[in-house]
Design a protein around this motif. Sequence first.
Motif, mmCIF file in Angstrom:
data_model
loop_
_atom_site.group_PDB
_atom_site.id
_atom_site.type_symbol
_atom_site.label_atom_id
_atom_site.label_comp_id
_atom_site.label_asym_id
_atom_site.label_seq_id
_atom_site.Cartn_x
_atom_site.Cartn_y
_atom_site.Cartn_z
ATOM 1 N N ARG A 211 48.102 -110.793 10.340
ATOM 2 C CA ARG A 211 47.472 -109.672 10.150
ATOM 3 C C ARG A 211 47.993 -108.853 9.195
ATOM 4 O O ARG A 211 48.229 -108.004 8.256
ATOM 5 N N GLY A 212 49.101 -109.650 8.209
ATOM 6 C CA GLY A 212 50.017 -108.968 6.802
ATOM 7 C C GLY A 212 49.369 -108.300 5.293
ATOM 8 O O GLY A 212 49.940 -107.865 4.645
ATOM 9 N N VAL A 213 48.515 -109.307 5.946
ATOM 10 C CA VAL A 213 47.819 -109.346 4.625
ATOM 11 C C VAL A 213 46.684 -108.222 4.330
ATOM 12 O O VAL A 213 46.300 -107.083 3.496
ATOM 13 N N LYS A 214 46.383 -106.760 6.024
ATOM 14 C CA LYS A 214 46.429 -106.294 5.938
ATOM 15 C C LYS A 214 45.024 -105.682 5.957
ATOM 16 O O LYS A 214 43.947 -104.843 6.637
ATOM 17 N N SER A 215 44.515 -106.418 5.134
ATOM 18 C CA SER A 215 42.789 -106.449 4.752
ATOM 19 C C SER A 215 42.084 -107.805 3.827
ATOM 20 O O SER A 215 42.708 -108.621 3.287
ATOM 21 N N ALA A 216 41.118 -107.713 3.871
ATOM 22 C CA ALA A 216 40.271 -108.326 2.830
ATOM 23 C C ALA A 216 40.691 -109.144 1.824
ATOM 24 O O ALA A 216 40.726 -110.225 1.156
ATOM 25 N N ARG A 237 44.684 -116.396 13.915
ATOM 26 C CA ARG A 237 43.676 -115.357 14.215
ATOM 27 C C ARG A 237 43.470 -113.375 14.643
ATOM 28 O O ARG A 237 42.294 -113.532 14.647
ATOM 29 N N GLY A 238 44.608 -113.452 14.118
ATOM 30 C CA GLY A 238 44.636 -112.472 13.805
ATOM 31 C C GLY A 238 44.158 -111.621 13.062
ATOM 32 O O GLY A 238 43.227 -110.923 12.890
ATOM 33 N N ALA A 239 43.919 -112.221 11.945
ATOM 34 C CA ALA A 239 43.323 -111.949 10.617
ATOM 35 C C ALA A 239 41.977 -112.037 10.555
ATOM 36 O O ALA A 239 41.284 -111.080 10.417
ATOM 37 N N CYS A 240 41.777 -113.333 11.678
ATOM 38 C CA CYS A 240 40.382 -113.674 11.668
ATOM 39 C C CYS A 240 39.494 -112.188 12.704
ATOM 40 O O CYS A 240 38.106 -111.648 12.332
ATOM 41 N N ASP A 241 40.096 -112.301 13.683
ATOM 42 C CA ASP A 241 39.659 -111.282 14.906
ATOM 43 C C ASP A 241 39.507 -109.578 14.133
ATOM 44 O O ASP A 241 38.619 -108.995 14.317
ATOM 45 N N ALA A 242 40.490 -109.025 12.734
ATOM 46 C CA ALA A 242 40.467 -107.618 12.250
ATOM 47 C C ALA A 242 39.924 -108.315 11.338
ATOM 48 O O ALA A 242 39.352 -106.734 10.738
ATOM 49 N N GLY A 243 38.864 -109.356 10.914
ATOM 50 C CA GLY A 243 37.824 -109.235 10.023
ATOM 51 C C GLY A 243 38.199 -109.176 8.680
ATOM 52 O O GLY A 243 37.270 -109.698 7.959
ATOM 53 N N TYR A 244 39.228 -109.680 8.523
ATOM 54 C CA TYR A 244 39.410 -109.802 6.759
ATOM 55 C C TYR A 244 39.274 -111.511 6.444
ATOM 56 O O TYR A 244 39.242 -111.267 4.913
ATOM 57 N N CYS A 245 39.081 -112.096 7.131
ATOM 58 C CA CYS A 245 38.276 -113.953 6.551
ATOM 59 C C CYS A 245 37.452 -114.012 7.929
ATOM 60 O O CYS A 245 36.832 -113.576 9.126
ATOM 61 N N ASP A 246 36.635 -115.044 7.911
ATOM 62 C CA ASP A 246 35.680 -116.193 7.930
ATOM 63 C C ASP A 246 36.543 -116.963 9.440
ATOM 64 O O ASP A 246 37.651 -117.589 8.887
ATOM 65 N N TYR A 247 35.805 -116.981 10.255
ATOM 66 C CA TYR A 247 36.660 -117.928 11.499
ATOM 67 C C TYR A 247 36.918 -119.352 10.901
ATOM 68 O O TYR A 247 37.558 -119.976 11.964
#
Length: 324
Positions: A211-216, A237-247
């Motif tokens: 999640r620390g990457v903050k965006s795609a 999973r947090g980054a994926c759930d936030a829509g920053y990258c593909d699952y």
Amino acid sequence: MERSVLVLAEAKEGKLRHVTFEALAAARRLSEGGRIRTALFGQDLRPLIPDLALHGSDQVYLVEHECLNRYTPDGYTQALAELIAHDDPDVILVPHTAIGKDLAPRTAARLGCGLISDCTDVECEDGEIVFTRPIYAGKAFEKRKFVSGKVFATLRPNNIPAEEMETSRECEEIPYSVEIKDLRTIVKEVVTRSLTGVDLSEAKIVVSGGRGVKSAEGFQPLRELADVLGAAVGASRGACDAGYCDYSLQIGQTGKVITPDLYIACGISGAIQHLAGMSNSKVIVAINKDPEAPIFQIADYGIVGDLFEVVPLLTERFKEMLAE
């Protein structure tokens, strides 16, 4: 004690996956001089035979059938079960991949034999085969062995080093025909999301973001570092759930379980579900601006700082080192 070993080779886009060579290395440990046979499912795979010979296969079954060009549970289970009944090996080894995790238990159930899955090591002790596998999401390991019947196991990628034999080595090709019938699923077309870079499940180096990457767009510095290192890009999973990258990049208890030589965690707090997917990495580097982040408890090296400042500095330094 000589043993016959059958290894299921796995190919992707016309190339053998590295885990196949790791399985052949395990087969050499267990055979103790016995024959090693490899099975190739599909069509037009004859060019792959020299690589199998180089890594220790004595003979290769070419199981050619149009229904085996793409994985289907029914088709592959029928083919593997029939081949095992024909070959009658003492040991069967299957890669613990998306295919292997589905195929092995189906085949074992059909044959009425046991299965030890997700093995990270295998050894012969006092004439018996002993497998090591993780339990409790990687917090502990157990040793298991078969007391009777065939030895059937799946091997986790990136744990048993692949070995190469003499370059002049050859192996015998054995054409084998199977009857595939009563398929409940037929694959007519496969549409895949276009992902570039190194295969995450077999990568030796992984650069992962949370999640620390903050965006795609926040994944771009990670991709640049991965390109320099020849690494794969992963995510929590947090980054994926936030829509920053593909699952497809997700690492963790509900994603991929990986064991790279180097894992660089960027902006990942270290939730227990994520640790289950990467805690067995050989070297872990954590970058997080929170000094109390749980990821630091398992990291070999920790950097407390903003990933958007630290990662570009690492990228430039690695470029300089690789250019020297």
